[in-house]
Design an enzyme around this catalytic site. Structure first.
Site, PDB file in Angstrom:
ATOM      1  N   ASP A  51     -33.435 -28.213 -36.158  1.00 12.93           N
ATOM      2  CA  ASP A  51     -32.475 -29.212 -36.632  1.00 12.93           C
ATOM      3  C   ASP A  51     -32.024 -28.849 -38.044  1.00 12.93           C
ATOM      4  O   ASP A  51     -32.855 -28.672 -38.933  1.00 12.93           O
ATOM      5  CB  ASP A  51     -33.127 -30.605 -36.624  1.00 12.93           C
ATOM      6  CG  ASP A  51     -32.100 -31.722 -36.738  1.00 12.93           C
ATOM      7  OD1 ASP A  51     -30.940 -31.504 -36.334  1.00 12.93           O
ATOM      8  OD2 ASP A  51     -32.464 -32.801 -37.228  1.00 12.93           O
TER       9      ASP A  51
ATOM     10  N   GLN B 221     -40.894 -41.603 -41.725  1.00 14.91           N
ATOM     11  CA  GLN B 221     -40.311 -40.449 -42.425  1.00 14.91           C
ATOM     12  C   GLN B 221     -40.523 -40.541 -43.938  1.00 14.91           C
ATOM     13  O   GLN B 221     -40.918 -39.578 -44.589  1.00 14.91           O
ATOM     14  CB  GLN B 221     -38.808 -40.390 -42.110  1.00 14.91           C
ATOM     15  CG  GLN B 221     -38.067 -39.202 -42.710  1.00 14.91           C
ATOM     16  CD  GLN B 221     -36.576 -39.206 -42.364  1.00 14.91           C
ATOM     17  OE1 GLN B 221     -36.105 -40.053 -41.606  1.00 14.91           O
ATOM     18  NE2 GLN B 221     -35.834 -38.266 -42.908  1.00 14.91           N
TER      19      GLN B 221
ATOM     20  N   TYR C  70     -29.217 -29.639 -41.384  1.00 12.65           N
ATOM     21  CA  TYR C  70     -28.978 -30.777 -42.295  1.00 12.65           C
ATOM     22  C   TYR C  70     -27.668 -30.460 -42.985  1.00 12.65           C
ATOM     23  O   TYR C  70     -27.604 -30.350 -44.183  1.00 12.65           O
ATOM     24  CB  TYR C  70     -30.162 -30.803 -43.269  1.00 12.65           C
ATOM     25  CG  TYR C  70     -30.344 -32.004 -44.157  1.00 12.65           C
ATOM     26  CD1 TYR C  70     -30.422 -33.293 -43.640  1.00 12.65           C
ATOM     27  CD2 TYR C  70     -30.481 -31.841 -45.540  1.00 12.65           C
ATOM     28  CE1 TYR C  70     -30.629 -34.367 -44.480  1.00 12.65           C
ATOM     29  CE2 TYR C  70     -30.692 -32.910 -46.380  1.00 12.65           C
ATOM     30  CZ  TYR C  70     -30.764 -34.178 -45.836  1.00 12.65           C
ATOM     31  OH  TYR C  70     -30.985 -35.261 -46.677  1.00 12.65           O
TER      32      TYR C  70
ATOM     33  N   LYS D 243     -39.766 -37.692 -36.320  1.00 14.82           N
ATOM     34  CA  LYS D 243     -38.677 -37.067 -35.575  1.00 14.82           C
ATOM     35  C   LYS D 243     -39.105 -36.517 -34.214  1.00 14.82           C
ATOM     36  O   LYS D 243     -38.268 -36.361 -33.328  1.00 14.82           O
ATOM     37  CB  LYS D 243     -38.130 -35.880 -36.385  1.00 14.82           C
ATOM     38  CG  LYS D 243     -37.641 -36.233 -37.763  1.00 14.82           C
ATOM     39  CD  LYS D 243     -36.220 -36.724 -37.709  1.00 14.82           C
ATOM     40  CE  LYS D 243     -35.656 -36.870 -39.107  1.00 14.82           C
ATOM     41  NZ  LYS D 243     -34.240 -37.244 -39.061  1.00 14.82           N
TER      42      LYS D 243
ATOM     43  N   HIS E 254     -23.866 -36.732 -45.306  1.00 15.00           N
ATOM     44  CA  HIS E 254     -25.175 -37.256 -44.903  1.00 15.00           C
ATOM     45  C   HIS E 254     -26.254 -36.883 -45.922  1.00 15.00           C
ATOM     46  O   HIS E 254     -27.039 -37.731 -46.350  1.00 15.00           O
ATOM     47  CB  HIS E 254     -25.547 -36.735 -43.520  1.00 15.00           C
ATOM     48  CG  HIS E 254     -26.946 -37.077 -43.106  1.00 15.00           C
ATOM     49  ND1 HIS E 254     -27.341 -38.369 -42.806  1.00 15.00           N
ATOM     50  CD2 HIS E 254     -28.064 -36.314 -42.974  1.00 15.00           C
ATOM     51  CE1 HIS E 254     -28.630 -38.376 -42.490  1.00 15.00           C
ATOM     52  NE2 HIS E 254     -29.087 -37.142 -42.587  1.00 15.00           N
TER      53      HIS E 254
ATOM     54  N   GLU F 268     -25.576 -36.341 -33.810  1.00 16.15           N
ATOM     55  CA  GLU F 268     -25.548 -34.899 -34.034  1.00 16.15           C
ATOM     56  C   GLU F 268     -24.919 -34.202 -32.835  1.00 16.15           C
ATOM     57  O   GLU F 268     -24.750 -34.805 -31.773  1.00 16.15           O
ATOM     58  CB  GLU F 268     -26.980 -34.349 -34.222  1.00 16.15           C
ATOM     59  CG  GLU F 268     -27.766 -35.049 -35.313  1.00 16.15           C
ATOM     60  CD  GLU F 268     -29.007 -34.286 -35.776  1.00 16.15           C
ATOM     61  OE1 GLU F 268     -29.152 -33.085 -35.424  1.00 16.15           O
ATOM     62  OE2 GLU F 268     -29.827 -34.892 -36.476  1.00 16.15           O
TER      63      GLU F 268
ATOM     64  N   GLU G 195     -29.595 -40.541 -34.873  1.00 18.31           N
ATOM     65  CA  GLU G 195     -28.834 -39.608 -35.699  1.00 18.31           C
ATOM     66  C   GLU G 195     -27.756 -39.004 -34.821  1.00 18.31           C
ATOM     67  O   GLU G 195     -28.050 -38.397 -33.784  1.00 18.31           O
ATOM     68  CB  GLU G 195     -29.736 -38.527 -36.313  1.00 18.31           C
ATOM     69  CG  GLU G 195     -30.624 -39.095 -37.410  1.00 18.31           C
ATOM     70  CD  GLU G 195     -31.308 -38.045 -38.275  1.00 18.31           C
ATOM     71  OE1 GLU G 195     -31.510 -36.916 -37.789  1.00 18.31           O
ATOM     72  OE2 GLU G 195     -31.632 -38.363 -39.439  1.00 18.31           O
TER      73      GLU G 195
HETATM   74 MN    MN Z   1     -31.672 -34.825 -37.531  1.00 16.48          MN
END
Ligand code: MN
Length: 414
Positions: free
Chosen positions: A125, A239, A127, A252, A132, A200, A198
């Site tokens: 993943d 988190q 970023y 996650k 964001h 994505e 999220e």
């Molecule tokens: Mn993510």
């Protein structure tokens, strides 16, 4: 281009799309499938009937539980084969005349069960949305210096958990975990109070590379079979307590939801756009030429307890600061090998406006500004019984290519 299969103008699955998926058909066998409108087409039986004889395909490549063997054939096969399917589904084709075979291979979408399209060996993943990363930096760290010094030089990412990636429709159990409540002096254990989505997108890689091999930005797209919608479920309270110093872990790894259809890079190509200007200039191995971003409209809906669809976010994949070619080049520059079926997710895709943020964390600004639902309730984060739906589509000159949806209900942890 006109298909002999009728579909609505606003369908994601036009003749221009020809995505790939895997479905359970007649509740008895699985096969690779494609889709036009609401018609799902069994590629295994189409292949058995000899329509793909011009290609040297391994036995039973569509008569499979996953697309891995198919996509591993590489673009030299998968690109012309998709074009062949597209040609067969047009008016006046050989298949158009073959009504007997049509009866055997055409299914109503409501009568099939979509399965995981690929076995995913590895998942990473990124970023890569500057909006964001800035929003999260402001909330979790320092409002004045939200972006860390490395962010504009490195497509930041972490290795995620492949085992818990599930296909749209699979229910998500609210995770338990350890959190440190505000003002407390010891951590507590229990179900997360800050469950989030999220928004994505992920890309699926089509080859196994050798260790030591770096994929350049120039060749990166040759390794990308296609894309899916990707909901990287997150537990914000877990988190916040666990992420220093090594980054996301149990907040996650409990679940990610993907859309069942992989839309190929070739189908998305008409929707290419330039990415944001990168300043400062990136190191040579991250430089690229041409348009590597894609104009994909993205939406998030929360279905409240009365069944109303509430549109809570409208974003776009074109906002990404780092593109997929840069992500793959960075991931492999040290010699890390990739495998066919790997998924590389973008990171949460937020735009500049308040209603374009890709997570509840940002939309409600840490729970401070709850969202109103049509049933009169409010949401700071996601509640048990809520269904979260991601949708994505491209549209230009009246031609639409889309992903359908990645949807999942959250259920209580009993
Ligand atoms: Mn993510």
């Amino acid at each position: 281009m006109t298909s002999f299969i009728p579909y609505n103008q606003d369908s994601d699955f036009s003749i221009h799309n020809i995505p790939f998926g895997v479905a359970l058909l007649d509740e008895s066998f699985t096969a690779a499938v494609t889709r036009i409108g609401d018609t799902v087409i069994d590629l295994a039986t189409l292949c058995d009937a000899g329509y793909f004889d011009e290609f040297e395909l391994p036995d039973n490549v569509f008569d499979a539980f996953t697309l891995n063997h198919f996509i591993d054939l590489g673009k030299a096969i998968t690109v012309p084969l998709r074009e062949k399917i597209q040609q067969l589904l047009q008016e006046g084709s050989e298949l158009h005349q073959d009504t007997e075979l049509q009866e055997e291979i055409f299914y109503d979408y409501d009568d099939v069960i979509m399965l995981m399209p690929v076995h995913v060996p590895n998942y990473t993943d990124f970023y890569s949305s500057i909006e964001h990363a800035t929003n999260v930096g402001k909330m979790f760290r320092d409002p004045e210096n939200a972006l860390l010094p490395n962010w504009k030089h490195i497509p930041v990412g972490y290795h995620g958990r492949a085992s818990s990636i599930v296909v749209s429709g699979y229910p998500i159990t609210r995770p338990n975990g350890q959190t440190m409540p505000e003002g407390a002096d010891a951590p507590v254990f229990g179900p997360t109070k800050r469950l989030d989505f999220e928004l994505e997108m992920g890309f699926v890689v089509n080859s196994n590379t050798d260790m030591g091999k770096a994929i350049s930005t120039r060749e990166a797209e040759e390794y990308i079979f296609g894309m899916v919608l990707f909901n990287d479920w997150s537990a914000r309270d877990i988190q916040k307590w666990e992420y220093v110093p090594l980054g996301p872990f149990l907040a996650k790894n409990f679940a990610s939801t993907i859309s069942p259809w992989i839309v190929t890079l070739e189908a998305l190509s008409p929707y290419r756009v330039a990415g944001p200007k990168q300043d400062p200039e990136v190191l040579p191995y991250l430089q690229y030429t041409g348009d590597r971003n894609f104009d994909i409209n993205l939406e998030v809906y929360i279905v409240d307890q009365e069944g109303n669809e509430n549109l809570v976010s409208e974003s776009n994949f074109k906002y990404m600061y780092w593109n997929m070619s840069q992500q793959l080049a960075h991931h492999t520059v040290n010699g890390c090998n990739v495998e066919a079926g790997d998924i590389y997710a973008s990171g949460t895709i937020s735009g500049e406006k308040d209603n374009s943020f890709g997570s509840m964390l940002e939309l409600t600004w840490g729970g401070k500004k709850p969202l109103k639902m049509k049933d009169g309730t409010e949401r700071k984060f996601i509640e048990d019984g809520d269904v979260v739906i991601l949708k994505g589509f491209c549209e230009k000159d009246g031609v639409r290519v889309g992903f359908g949806e990645a949807s999942a209900m959250v259920i209580a942890n009993e």
